[in-house]
Design a protein around this motif. Structure first.
Motif, short mmCIF file in Angstrom:
data_model
loop_
_atom_site.label_atom_id
_atom_site.label_comp_id
_atom_site.label_asym_id
_atom_site.label_seq_id
_atom_site.Cartn_x
_atom_site.Cartn_y
_atom_site.Cartn_z
N ILE A 3 59.93 -56.48 2.58
CA ILE A 3 59.59 -57.19 3.82
C ILE A 3 60.75 -58.12 4.13
O ILE A 3 61.12 -58.97 3.31
CB ILE A 3 58.27 -57.98 3.67
CG1 ILE A 3 57.10 -57.01 3.43
CG2 ILE A 3 58.02 -58.84 4.92
CD1 ILE A 3 55.76 -57.67 3.17
N ILE A 22 55.20 -57.61 11.07
CA ILE A 22 55.94 -57.62 9.80
C ILE A 22 57.03 -56.55 9.89
O ILE A 22 56.75 -55.40 10.22
CB ILE A 22 55.00 -57.32 8.61
CG1 ILE A 22 53.92 -58.40 8.49
CG2 ILE A 22 55.80 -57.22 7.30
CD1 ILE A 22 52.98 -58.23 7.31
N THR A 24 60.38 -54.59 8.03
CA THR A 24 61.00 -54.32 6.72
C THR A 24 62.53 -54.28 6.86
O THR A 24 63.07 -54.22 7.97
CB THR A 24 60.53 -52.95 6.17
OG1 THR A 24 61.10 -51.93 7.01
CG2 THR A 24 59.04 -52.84 6.15
N LEU A 55 55.62 -63.80 1.97
CA LEU A 55 55.72 -62.34 2.14
C LEU A 55 57.14 -61.82 2.01
O LEU A 55 57.36 -60.66 1.62
CB LEU A 55 55.20 -61.93 3.54
CG LEU A 55 53.72 -62.17 3.82
CD1 LEU A 55 53.41 -61.78 5.27
CD2 LEU A 55 52.85 -61.37 2.87
N PRO A 60 56.43 -53.79 0.72
CA PRO A 60 55.35 -53.65 1.71
C PRO A 60 54.35 -52.55 1.38
O PRO A 60 53.27 -52.49 1.97
CB PRO A 60 56.11 -53.32 3.00
CG PRO A 60 57.39 -52.70 2.56
CD PRO A 60 57.72 -53.34 1.25
N ILE A 63 50.06 -52.83 -0.98
CA ILE A 63 49.05 -53.48 -0.11
C ILE A 63 47.96 -54.15 -0.94
O ILE A 63 47.57 -55.29 -0.67
CB ILE A 63 48.44 -52.43 0.86
CG1 ILE A 63 49.53 -51.86 1.78
CG2 ILE A 63 47.34 -53.08 1.69
CD1 ILE A 63 49.04 -50.80 2.75
N ASP A 90 47.23 -57.44 5.96
CA ASP A 90 46.76 -56.15 5.42
C ASP A 90 46.90 -55.02 6.45
O ASP A 90 47.45 -53.95 6.16
CB ASP A 90 45.29 -56.32 5.00
CG ASP A 90 44.72 -55.08 4.36
OD1 ASP A 90 45.05 -54.83 3.19
OD2 ASP A 90 43.96 -54.34 5.03
N LEU A 93 50.40 -54.02 7.17
CA LEU A 93 51.00 -53.21 6.09
C LEU A 93 50.50 -51.76 6.12
O LEU A 93 51.26 -50.83 5.87
CB LEU A 93 50.72 -53.86 4.73
CG LEU A 93 51.40 -55.22 4.50
CD1 LEU A 93 51.04 -55.79 3.14
CD2 LEU A 93 52.92 -55.13 4.66
N TRP A 94 49.22 -51.57 6.46
CA TRP A 94 48.71 -50.18 6.60
C TRP A 94 49.43 -49.49 7.76
O TRP A 94 49.81 -48.31 7.65
CB TRP A 94 47.20 -50.17 6.85
CG TRP A 94 46.36 -50.41 5.62
CD1 TRP A 94 45.73 -51.56 5.26
CD2 TRP A 94 46.07 -49.46 4.58
NE1 TRP A 94 45.07 -51.40 4.07
CE2 TRP A 94 45.25 -50.12 3.63
CE3 TRP A 94 46.43 -48.12 4.35
CZ2 TRP A 94 44.78 -49.48 2.48
CZ3 TRP A 94 45.94 -47.49 3.21
CH2 TRP A 94 45.13 -48.17 2.29
N LYS A 97 52.93 -48.70 6.62
CA LYS A 97 52.97 -47.61 5.63
C LYS A 97 52.78 -46.25 6.32
O LYS A 97 53.45 -45.27 6.00
CB LYS A 97 51.90 -47.81 4.55
CG LYS A 97 52.05 -46.83 3.40
CD LYS A 97 50.98 -47.00 2.33
CE LYS A 97 51.34 -48.02 1.30
NZ LYS A 97 50.52 -47.95 0.08
#
Ligand code: KDG
Ligand code: MG
Length: 402
Positions: A3, A22, A24, A55, A60, A63, A90, A93-94, A97
């Motif tokens: 992150i 967020i 990366t 963070l 990342p 989770i 959360d 991040l999902w 991903k």
């Protein structure tokens, strides 16, 4: 991957939203909703001051570990401000991903369990005739399930009914407005509304109703019993749920299905309700309940007791939460129904999204991640404006549950 940065976008395209972005070190980003209606800036400050600094530099993809870090690591647990902040991280991040792995989030949650997500719409009217018309209108638009609310005679501004002809939106700019409430008048009126609805709209459409925490347990039991002939899909929030055992009294008296959970911020708010089978539908929200990671655990526990989900989906949950709920609802086995209260055109422009509605069902779309974006330039034109939910008083002036 790490992150690299995280920041907040607070905007008000017709209503307030708090969004976490967020990013990366590979330039992939994820979005999370952190909106807590009427308390938006508390969550924004919690994220800005206490979460974002922790963070930076983290993996990342981790989770679960980041969720535990923010939940257990804070020492202070639960509560809507904390859990909405954790949820924003959360969900972002999902989303991230899914983009990194080039797949929709529902695939990360086990894959599709169904082809579409059954949704219910909001119908309302200042009286029974208008409410009937509104239900019929939603049926014509293709909805198979409709929540019905109508103005209670002798009650100023009933829950779920707009003050003017505009679509219903409870949050109002400025300080909280006040409305008057009478449980006695409501209890005499509600069965008449549903009696008329069944005559006018037939037996097939699913009808739902939101009591909005306004009754005592025994009053709610009376309501549930009086609505049995009209076989509601559910009676929502019949009484406040801080004392979970209150629902036993309702359950002992009626077979009208019961839904609750939109104000829950933790699995533990639902624990007794679920394990005692005092409810049929758990309505926890992804944003206020701690994110997809937390909701998945609550839903899996509920599945053991044949309790299904019915995630809250009002306009104060941004299109990011709506998308998250649709991916979640498509994937889990014990999905029940999803609330669909469409956002305004302007909100949809600020949050372009892939989800869609057709013939009573919604679909999250197949884009990688959640399939929602934010137009930051447009969002910047609509800065935060103080807004609150209304409060309610009984006819004698006593403050009561809104
Ligand atoms: O912020 C409060 C609203 O989300 C809530 O009043 C809406 O009860 C609601 C519902 O079921 O959509
Ligand atoms: Mg509700």
């Amino acid at each position: 991957m790490k992150i690299a940065s995280a920041r907040l976008i607070v905007c008000s395209p017709d209503r307030n939203f708090v969004t976490l972005k967020i990013v990366t070190d590979e330039g992939i980003y994820g979005l999370g909703d952190a909106t807590l209606n009427g308390r938006e800036l508390a969550v924004a400050a919690y994220l800005e001051e206490h979460v974002i600094p922790c963070l930076i530099g983290r993996d990342p993809f981790a989770i679960e570990d980041i969720w535990q870090y923010l939940y257990r690591g804070a020492y202070w647990r639960r509560g809507p401000v904390t859990m909405s902040a954790i949820a924003a991280v959360d969900v972002a991040l999902w989303d991230m991903k899914g983009k990194a792995l080039n797949t929709p989030v529902y695939n990360l949650l086990g894959g599709k369990s169904r082809e579409g997500v059954l949704v219910y719409a909001h119908a309302n009217g200042s009286d029974v005739a208008e409410a009937v018309e509104s239900v019929q209108q939603h049926m014509e638009e293709g909805y198979l399930a409709v929540r019905a609310q109508a103005g209670v005679p002798g009650v100023k501004s009933s829950y779920g009914v707009p003050k003017s002809g505009k679509p219903y939106e409870p949050a109002e700019r400025g300080l909280p407005s006040e409305s008057l409430w009478s449980s006695e008048r409501y209890l005499n009126f509600a069965p008449k509304l549903f009696e008329r609805l069944r005559v006018e709209v037939g037996e097939d459409v699913h009808l739902l109703h939101d009591v909005h925490h306004r009754l005592t347990p025994i009053e709610a039991a009376r309501l549930g019993k009086s609505l049995e002939p009209y076989h509601l899909f559910w009676m929502e929030d019949p009484t406040p749920a801080e004392n979970q055992e209150a629902f036993r009294i309702i359950r002992d008296h009626t077979v009208t299905p019961i839904a609750t959970g939109e104000v829950f911020s933790s699995f533990w708010d639902s624990h007794d309700l679920v394990r005692n089978q005092w409810i049929d539908y758990l309505r926890m929200t992804i944003v206020h309940g701690g994110g997809i990671t937390a909701l998945k655990k609550a839903a899996d526990f509920a599945a053991v007791y044949q309790v299904r989900t019915g995630c809250h989906g009002a306009t104060d949950l941004s299109p990011i939460t709506m998308a998250a709920a649709l991916h979640f609802g498509l994937a889990i086995h014990n999905f029940g129904i999803q609330e669909h209260m469409p956002h305004t055109v302007l909100t949809d422009e600020v949050f372009p999204h892939a989800y869609s509605f057709e013939a009573g069902y919604m679909h999250p779309g197949d884009r990688p991640g959640l399939g929602v974006d934010i137009d930051e330039l447009l969002a910047a034109k609509y800065p935060y404006q103080r807004a609150y939910l209304p409060i309610a008083r009984k006819l004698d002036g006593t403050l009561t549950d809104w």
